[in-house]
Write a protein that holds these residues in place. Sequence first.
Motif: not given
Length: 342
Positions: A20-42
Amino acid sequence: MKILGIESSCDETAAALLEVKRGRFVLRSNVVASQVKIHAKTGGVVPEGAARNHILKIVPVIEKALGGVKPDVIAVTAGPGLVTSLLVGVETARTLAYLWKKPLVSVNHIEGHIIANWMEHSDIAFPALALVVSGGHTELNHMKSHGKYRLLGATRDDAAGEAFDKAAKIMGLGYPGGPEISRWAQKGRPGVFHLPRPMIDSGDDAFSFSGLKTAVLYLVERMKKEKKFTKKAIADICAEFESAVTDVLVAKTIRAAGRERVRSIVLGGGVVANRQLRAALGEAVTRTLPGVSYYYPSLGYCTDNAVMIALAGYFRAEKKLFTPWEKLSADPNWTLYGKTSA
Ligand code: KG4
Ligand code: ZN
Protein backbone atom coordinates in the motif's frame (compact mmCIF):
# COMPACT_ATOMS: atom_id res chain seq x y z
CA MET A 1 3.40 -0.85 3.95
CA LYS A 2 3.88 -4.40 2.62
CA ILE A 3 1.34 -6.90 3.93
CA LEU A 4 1.69 -10.65 3.63
CA GLY A 5 -1.77 -12.29 3.56
CA ILE A 6 -2.10 -15.96 4.49
CA GLU A 7 -5.28 -18.02 3.94
CA SER A 8 -5.86 -21.68 4.84
CA SER A 9 -9.40 -21.81 6.24
CA CYS A 10 -10.78 -24.49 3.96
CA ASP A 11 -9.23 -26.14 0.92
CA GLU A 12 -7.07 -23.45 -0.69
CA THR A 13 -3.57 -22.70 0.59
CA ALA A 14 -2.97 -19.09 -0.40
CA ALA A 15 -0.53 -16.26 0.18
CA ALA A 16 -0.34 -12.78 -1.31
CA LEU A 17 1.89 -9.77 -0.96
CA LEU A 18 0.09 -6.45 -1.07
CA GLU A 19 1.89 -3.12 -1.01
CA VAL A 20 0.00 0.00 0.00
CA LYS A 21 1.66 3.14 -1.29
CA ARG A 22 0.04 6.44 -0.33
CA GLY A 23 -3.38 4.75 -0.10
CA ARG A 24 -2.95 2.94 -3.46
CA PHE A 25 -3.02 -0.84 -3.56
CA VAL A 26 -0.27 -2.53 -5.53
CA LEU A 27 -0.56 -6.29 -5.69
CA ARG A 28 2.94 -7.83 -5.71
CA SER A 29 1.87 -11.48 -5.79
CA ASN A 30 -1.15 -13.73 -5.49
CA VAL A 31 -0.48 -17.45 -5.04
CA VAL A 32 -3.25 -20.03 -4.61
CA ALA A 33 -2.58 -23.77 -4.30
CA SER A 34 -5.96 -25.37 -4.79
CA GLN A 35 -6.90 -28.77 -3.40
CA VAL A 36 -9.92 -29.06 -5.68
CA LYS A 37 -8.53 -32.06 -7.58
CA ILE A 38 -7.84 -33.91 -4.32
CA HIS A 39 -11.31 -33.25 -2.92
CA ALA A 40 -12.99 -34.03 -6.25
CA LYS A 41 -12.14 -37.70 -5.56
CA THR A 42 -14.20 -37.69 -2.36
CA GLY A 43 -16.85 -35.28 -3.68
CA GLY A 44 -16.16 -32.84 -0.86
CA VAL A 45 -13.57 -31.63 1.60
CA VAL A 46 -12.27 -34.19 4.10
CA PRO A 47 -10.83 -32.01 6.90
CA GLU A 48 -7.84 -34.24 7.72
CA GLY A 49 -6.84 -34.39 4.06
CA ALA A 50 -7.19 -30.64 3.71
CA ALA A 51 -4.98 -29.98 6.75
CA ARG A 52 -2.31 -32.42 5.52
CA ASN A 53 -2.18 -30.65 2.18
CA HIS A 54 -1.98 -27.21 3.80
CA ILE A 55 1.06 -28.44 5.74
CA LEU A 56 2.74 -29.56 2.53
CA LYS A 57 1.94 -26.37 0.66
CA ILE A 58 2.04 -23.49 3.13
CA VAL A 59 5.80 -22.80 3.16
CA PRO A 60 6.37 -23.05 -0.63
CA VAL A 61 3.26 -20.91 -1.26
CA ILE A 62 4.44 -18.19 1.15
CA GLU A 63 8.00 -18.31 -0.25
CA LYS A 64 6.65 -17.90 -3.76
CA ALA A 65 4.41 -14.99 -2.72
CA LEU A 66 7.24 -13.19 -0.94
CA GLY A 67 9.90 -13.73 -3.61
CA GLY A 68 12.58 -12.81 -1.08
CA VAL A 69 10.79 -9.68 0.20
CA LYS A 70 10.24 -9.31 3.95
CA PRO A 71 6.75 -7.95 4.74
CA ASP A 72 6.03 -5.19 7.29
CA VAL A 73 2.83 -6.84 8.53
CA ILE A 74 1.56 -10.43 8.52
CA ALA A 75 -2.20 -10.94 8.15
CA VAL A 76 -3.72 -14.37 8.57
CA THR A 77 -7.21 -15.89 8.48
CA ALA A 78 -7.97 -16.94 12.06
CA GLY A 79 -11.57 -18.04 11.44
CA PRO A 80 -14.23 -19.06 10.65
CA GLY A 81 -13.35 -22.32 8.93
CA LEU A 82 -12.13 -25.85 9.52
CA VAL A 83 -10.06 -25.74 12.70
CA THR A 84 -7.38 -28.13 11.49
CA SER A 85 -6.97 -26.11 8.27
CA LEU A 86 -6.99 -22.74 10.07
CA LEU A 87 -4.30 -23.93 12.48
CA VAL A 88 -1.77 -24.44 9.68
CA GLY A 89 -2.01 -20.81 8.52
CA VAL A 90 -2.24 -19.41 12.04
CA GLU A 91 0.76 -21.33 13.39
CA THR A 92 2.85 -20.43 10.34
CA ALA A 93 1.94 -16.75 10.70
CA ARG A 94 2.76 -16.78 14.41
CA THR A 95 6.13 -18.37 13.75
CA LEU A 96 7.00 -15.81 11.05
CA ALA A 97 5.85 -12.91 13.23
CA TYR A 98 8.08 -14.16 16.06
CA LEU A 99 11.10 -14.78 13.83
CA TRP A 100 10.86 -11.52 11.92
CA LYS A 101 9.53 -9.45 14.82
CA LYS A 102 6.69 -8.18 12.66
CA PRO A 103 3.16 -7.22 13.76
CA LEU A 104 0.45 -9.79 13.27
CA VAL A 105 -3.15 -9.10 12.23
CA SER A 106 -5.89 -11.65 12.68
CA VAL A 107 -8.43 -11.54 9.84
CA ASN A 108 -11.98 -12.86 9.74
CA HIS A 109 -12.50 -14.90 6.56
CA ILE A 110 -16.01 -13.49 5.98
CA GLU A 111 -14.68 -9.96 6.33
CA GLY A 112 -12.01 -10.90 3.78
CA HIS A 113 -14.71 -11.91 1.28
CA ILE A 114 -16.46 -8.57 1.81
CA ILE A 115 -13.29 -6.46 1.69
CA ALA A 116 -12.29 -8.11 -1.63
CA ASN A 117 -14.54 -5.47 -3.22
CA TRP A 118 -12.20 -2.68 -2.08
CA MET A 119 -9.33 -4.15 -4.09
CA GLU A 120 -10.82 -2.69 -7.27
CA HIS A 121 -13.14 0.01 -5.86
CA SER A 122 -11.82 2.38 -3.24
CA ASP A 123 -14.86 4.67 -3.20
CA ILE A 124 -17.64 2.36 -2.00
CA ALA A 125 -20.14 4.47 -0.05
CA PHE A 126 -21.36 3.53 3.43
CA PRO A 127 -23.65 2.30 4.78
CA ALA A 128 -23.36 -0.82 2.65
CA LEU A 129 -25.19 -4.12 2.56
CA ALA A 130 -22.88 -7.11 2.23
CA LEU A 131 -24.17 -10.40 0.87
CA VAL A 132 -21.69 -13.20 1.57
CA VAL A 133 -22.41 -16.45 -0.25
CA SER A 134 -19.77 -19.15 -0.02
CA GLY A 135 -19.41 -22.85 0.64
CA GLY A 136 -19.73 -22.34 4.38
CA HIS A 137 -21.75 -19.13 4.73
CA THR A 138 -24.80 -17.32 3.45
CA GLU A 139 -25.42 -14.08 5.27
CA LEU A 140 -26.55 -10.50 4.91
CA ASN A 141 -24.58 -7.95 6.91
CA HIS A 142 -25.14 -4.27 7.40
CA MET A 143 -21.81 -2.47 7.18
CA LYS A 144 -21.73 0.99 8.70
CA SER A 145 -18.02 1.46 7.99
CA HIS A 146 -14.86 -0.67 7.90
CA GLY A 147 -15.01 -3.12 10.77
CA LYS A 148 -18.56 -2.17 11.85
CA TYR A 149 -20.90 -5.01 10.99
CA ARG A 150 -24.41 -5.94 12.05
CA LEU A 151 -25.78 -9.34 11.10
CA LEU A 152 -29.19 -9.05 9.45
CA GLY A 153 -29.72 -12.71 8.67
CA ALA A 154 -27.95 -15.95 7.85
CA THR A 155 -28.77 -19.43 6.67
CA ARG A 156 -30.48 -21.69 9.15
CA ASP A 157 -29.00 -24.80 7.61
CA ASP A 158 -26.94 -25.26 4.44
CA ALA A 159 -25.01 -22.42 2.84
CA ALA A 160 -25.82 -21.59 -0.79
CA GLY A 161 -22.47 -22.98 -2.01
CA GLU A 162 -22.98 -26.13 0.03
CA ALA A 163 -26.38 -26.57 -1.66
CA PHE A 164 -24.72 -26.23 -5.08
CA ASP A 165 -22.09 -28.81 -4.07
CA LYS A 166 -24.63 -31.27 -2.64
CA ALA A 167 -27.11 -30.90 -5.52
CA ALA A 168 -24.25 -31.55 -7.97
CA LYS A 169 -23.28 -34.67 -6.03
CA ILE A 170 -26.87 -35.94 -6.12
CA MET A 171 -26.86 -35.53 -9.91
CA GLY A 172 -23.47 -37.24 -10.24
CA LEU A 173 -21.72 -34.06 -11.40
CA GLY A 174 -18.21 -33.03 -10.38
CA TYR A 175 -16.82 -31.08 -7.42
CA PRO A 176 -17.06 -28.20 -6.68
CA GLY A 177 -20.69 -28.23 -7.67
CA GLY A 178 -21.18 -24.49 -8.27
CA PRO A 179 -19.21 -24.16 -11.49
CA GLU A 180 -20.48 -27.59 -12.68
CA ILE A 181 -24.16 -26.72 -12.17
CA SER A 182 -23.60 -23.34 -13.74
CA ARG A 183 -22.04 -24.96 -16.84
CA TRP A 184 -24.89 -27.47 -17.21
CA ALA A 185 -27.48 -24.75 -16.59
CA GLN A 186 -26.38 -22.92 -19.73
CA LYS A 187 -27.69 -25.83 -21.79
CA GLY A 188 -30.98 -26.10 -19.92
CA ARG A 189 -34.12 -24.07 -19.23
CA PRO A 190 -35.53 -22.99 -15.88
CA GLY A 191 -39.22 -23.77 -15.38
CA VAL A 192 -39.22 -27.18 -17.10
CA PHE A 193 -39.06 -28.58 -13.57
CA HIS A 194 -40.16 -26.74 -10.50
CA LEU A 195 -37.99 -26.36 -7.41
CA PRO A 196 -38.91 -24.36 -4.28
CA ARG A 197 -37.59 -20.85 -3.48
CA PRO A 198 -37.09 -21.45 0.27
CA MET A 199 -38.00 -18.57 2.59
CA ILE A 200 -38.34 -16.11 -0.28
CA ASP A 201 -41.40 -14.55 1.39
CA SER A 202 -40.41 -15.12 5.01
CA GLY A 203 -40.23 -11.37 5.62
CA ASP A 204 -36.91 -11.64 7.45
CA ASP A 205 -33.30 -11.86 6.25
CA ALA A 206 -32.77 -15.54 7.08
CA PHE A 207 -32.08 -18.20 4.47
CA SER A 208 -32.53 -21.95 4.18
CA PHE A 209 -31.18 -24.14 1.40
CA SER A 210 -31.36 -27.69 2.72
CA GLY A 211 -34.97 -28.13 1.52
CA LEU A 212 -33.92 -27.15 -1.98
CA LYS A 213 -31.24 -29.84 -1.94
CA THR A 214 -33.79 -32.41 -0.73
CA ALA A 215 -36.19 -31.35 -3.50
CA VAL A 216 -33.40 -32.04 -6.03
CA LEU A 217 -32.85 -35.46 -4.43
CA TYR A 218 -36.55 -36.44 -4.76
CA LEU A 219 -36.75 -35.09 -8.30
CA VAL A 220 -33.63 -36.99 -9.40
CA GLU A 221 -34.85 -40.21 -7.73
CA ARG A 222 -38.19 -39.89 -9.54
CA MET A 223 -36.55 -39.16 -12.88
CA LYS A 224 -34.24 -42.14 -12.47
CA LYS A 225 -37.14 -44.45 -11.60
CA GLU A 226 -39.02 -43.29 -14.69
CA LYS A 227 -35.83 -43.68 -16.75
CA LYS A 228 -36.01 -40.00 -17.69
CA PHE A 229 -32.75 -38.87 -16.06
CA THR A 230 -31.19 -37.80 -19.35
CA LYS A 231 -28.56 -35.17 -20.10
CA LYS A 232 -31.35 -32.79 -21.08
CA ALA A 233 -33.09 -33.41 -17.75
CA ILE A 234 -29.82 -32.69 -15.88
CA ALA A 235 -29.38 -29.42 -17.78
CA ASP A 236 -32.98 -28.38 -17.05
CA ILE A 237 -32.70 -29.30 -13.36
CA CYS A 238 -29.43 -27.31 -13.12
CA ALA A 239 -31.05 -24.28 -14.80
CA GLU A 240 -33.99 -24.43 -12.40
CA PHE A 241 -31.70 -24.92 -9.40
CA GLU A 242 -29.55 -21.94 -10.33
CA SER A 243 -32.67 -19.83 -10.81
CA ALA A 244 -34.13 -20.92 -7.48
CA VAL A 245 -30.98 -19.93 -5.56
CA THR A 246 -30.66 -16.69 -7.52
CA ASP A 247 -34.33 -15.73 -7.00
CA VAL A 248 -34.01 -16.13 -3.23
CA LEU A 249 -30.69 -14.27 -2.94
CA VAL A 250 -31.86 -11.41 -5.18
CA ALA A 251 -35.26 -10.95 -3.50
CA LYS A 252 -33.85 -10.96 0.01
CA THR A 253 -30.89 -8.71 -0.79
CA ILE A 254 -33.06 -6.14 -2.56
CA ARG A 255 -35.60 -6.10 0.27
CA ALA A 256 -32.92 -5.71 2.96
CA ALA A 257 -31.10 -2.99 0.99
CA GLY A 258 -34.32 -0.97 0.59
CA ARG A 259 -35.31 -1.34 4.21
CA GLU A 260 -31.86 -0.47 5.56
CA ARG A 261 -31.52 2.46 3.12
CA VAL A 262 -27.96 1.52 2.20
CA ARG A 263 -25.95 3.40 -0.41
CA SER A 264 -24.08 0.36 -1.72
CA ILE A 265 -24.50 -3.38 -2.10
CA VAL A 266 -21.34 -5.50 -2.08
CA LEU A 267 -21.13 -9.22 -2.79
CA GLY A 268 -18.53 -11.71 -1.65
CA GLY A 269 -17.74 -15.43 -1.57
CA GLY A 270 -17.31 -18.27 -4.03
CA VAL A 271 -20.96 -18.33 -5.19
CA VAL A 272 -20.54 -14.75 -6.43
CA ALA A 273 -18.49 -16.30 -9.24
CA ASN A 274 -21.92 -17.30 -10.57
CA ARG A 275 -22.68 -15.12 -13.58
CA GLN A 276 -26.44 -15.48 -13.35
CA LEU A 277 -26.44 -14.25 -9.76
CA ARG A 278 -24.23 -11.25 -10.56
CA ALA A 279 -26.34 -10.28 -13.56
CA ALA A 280 -29.76 -10.83 -11.95
CA LEU A 281 -28.87 -8.84 -8.85
CA GLY A 282 -27.36 -6.06 -10.97
CA GLU A 283 -30.56 -5.81 -13.01
CA ALA A 284 -32.74 -5.81 -9.89
CA VAL A 285 -30.66 -3.05 -8.27
CA THR A 286 -30.87 -0.86 -11.38
CA ARG A 287 -34.63 -1.46 -11.68
CA THR A 288 -35.69 -1.10 -8.05
CA LEU A 289 -32.99 0.81 -6.15
CA PRO A 290 -31.90 3.80 -8.21
CA GLY A 291 -28.97 5.57 -6.57
CA VAL A 292 -27.67 2.43 -4.92
CA SER A 293 -24.25 1.31 -6.20
CA TYR A 294 -23.56 -2.34 -6.76
CA TYR A 295 -20.19 -4.11 -6.57
CA TYR A 296 -18.76 -7.58 -6.79
CA PRO A 297 -15.13 -8.73 -6.87
CA SER A 298 -13.57 -10.07 -10.06
CA LEU A 299 -13.64 -13.86 -10.36
CA GLY A 300 -10.27 -14.65 -8.73
CA TYR A 301 -11.20 -12.59 -5.68
CA CYS A 302 -14.59 -14.34 -5.19
CA THR A 303 -13.28 -17.78 -4.34
CA ASP A 304 -10.82 -18.17 -1.49
CA ASN A 305 -7.60 -16.18 -1.94
CA ALA A 306 -5.08 -14.35 0.22
CA VAL A 307 -5.35 -10.95 -1.49
CA MET A 308 -8.61 -10.32 0.35
CA ILE A 309 -6.91 -11.35 3.63
CA ALA A 310 -3.97 -9.00 3.04
CA LEU A 311 -6.38 -6.17 2.22
CA ALA A 312 -8.63 -6.76 5.23
CA GLY A 313 -5.40 -7.01 7.24
CA TYR A 314 -4.33 -3.61 5.95
CA PHE A 315 -7.57 -1.95 7.11
CA ARG A 316 -7.08 -3.48 10.56
CA ALA A 317 -3.36 -2.61 10.66
CA GLU A 318 -4.26 1.01 9.88
CA LYS A 319 -6.27 1.01 13.10
CA LYS A 320 -3.40 -0.74 14.93
CA LEU A 321 -5.56 -3.80 15.56
CA PHE A 322 -2.61 -6.13 16.03
CA THR A 323 -2.57 -9.39 17.96
CA PRO A 324 0.62 -10.46 19.77
CA TRP A 325 1.88 -13.76 18.36
CA GLU A 326 1.56 -15.36 21.81
CA LYS A 327 -2.17 -14.61 21.88
CA LEU A 328 -3.27 -15.44 18.33
CA SER A 329 -5.34 -18.60 18.04
CA ALA A 330 -7.59 -20.15 15.42
CA ASP A 331 -11.27 -19.59 16.08
CA PRO A 332 -13.40 -21.84 13.83
CA ASN A 333 -16.62 -20.06 14.85
CA TRP A 334 -15.44 -16.44 14.75
CA THR A 335 -18.29 -14.16 13.72
CA LEU A 336 -18.00 -10.61 12.42
CA TYR A 337 -20.01 -9.29 15.32
CA GLY A 338 -19.76 -9.93 19.02
CA LYS A 339 -16.84 -12.08 20.01
CA THR A 340 -13.65 -11.34 18.08
CA SER A 341 -10.34 -13.10 18.04
CA ALA A 342 -8.31 -9.93 18.00
O1 KG4 B 1 -15.66 -18.72 -0.86
P1 KG4 B 1 -15.33 -20.10 -1.27
O2 KG4 B 1 -14.20 -20.29 -2.25
O3 KG4 B 1 -15.00 -20.99 -0.04
C1 KG4 B 1 -15.65 -20.84 1.20
O4 KG4 B 1 -15.29 -19.89 1.94
O5 KG4 B 1 -16.58 -21.63 1.42
O6 KG4 B 1 -16.66 -20.73 -1.87
C2 KG4 B 1 -16.70 -22.02 -2.40
C3 KG4 B 1 -18.12 -22.29 -2.89
C4 KG4 B 1 -18.34 -23.74 -3.32
O7 KG4 B 1 -19.49 -24.21 -2.66
C5 KG4 B 1 -18.54 -23.64 -4.82
O8 KG4 B 1 -19.42 -24.63 -5.33
C6 KG4 B 1 -19.13 -22.25 -4.97
O9 KG4 B 1 -18.40 -21.48 -4.04
N1 KG4 B 1 -18.96 -21.72 -6.34
C7 KG4 B 1 -19.99 -21.43 -7.15
C8 KG4 B 1 -19.42 -21.03 -8.39
N2 KG4 B 1 -18.06 -21.06 -8.26
C9 KG4 B 1 -17.80 -21.49 -6.99
N3 KG4 B 1 -21.31 -21.50 -6.96
C10 KG4 B 1 -22.11 -21.15 -7.98
N4 KG4 B 1 -21.67 -20.78 -9.19
C11 KG4 B 1 -20.34 -20.70 -9.45
N5 KG4 B 1 -19.90 -20.31 -10.64
ZN1 ZN C 1 -14.35 -18.38 1.52
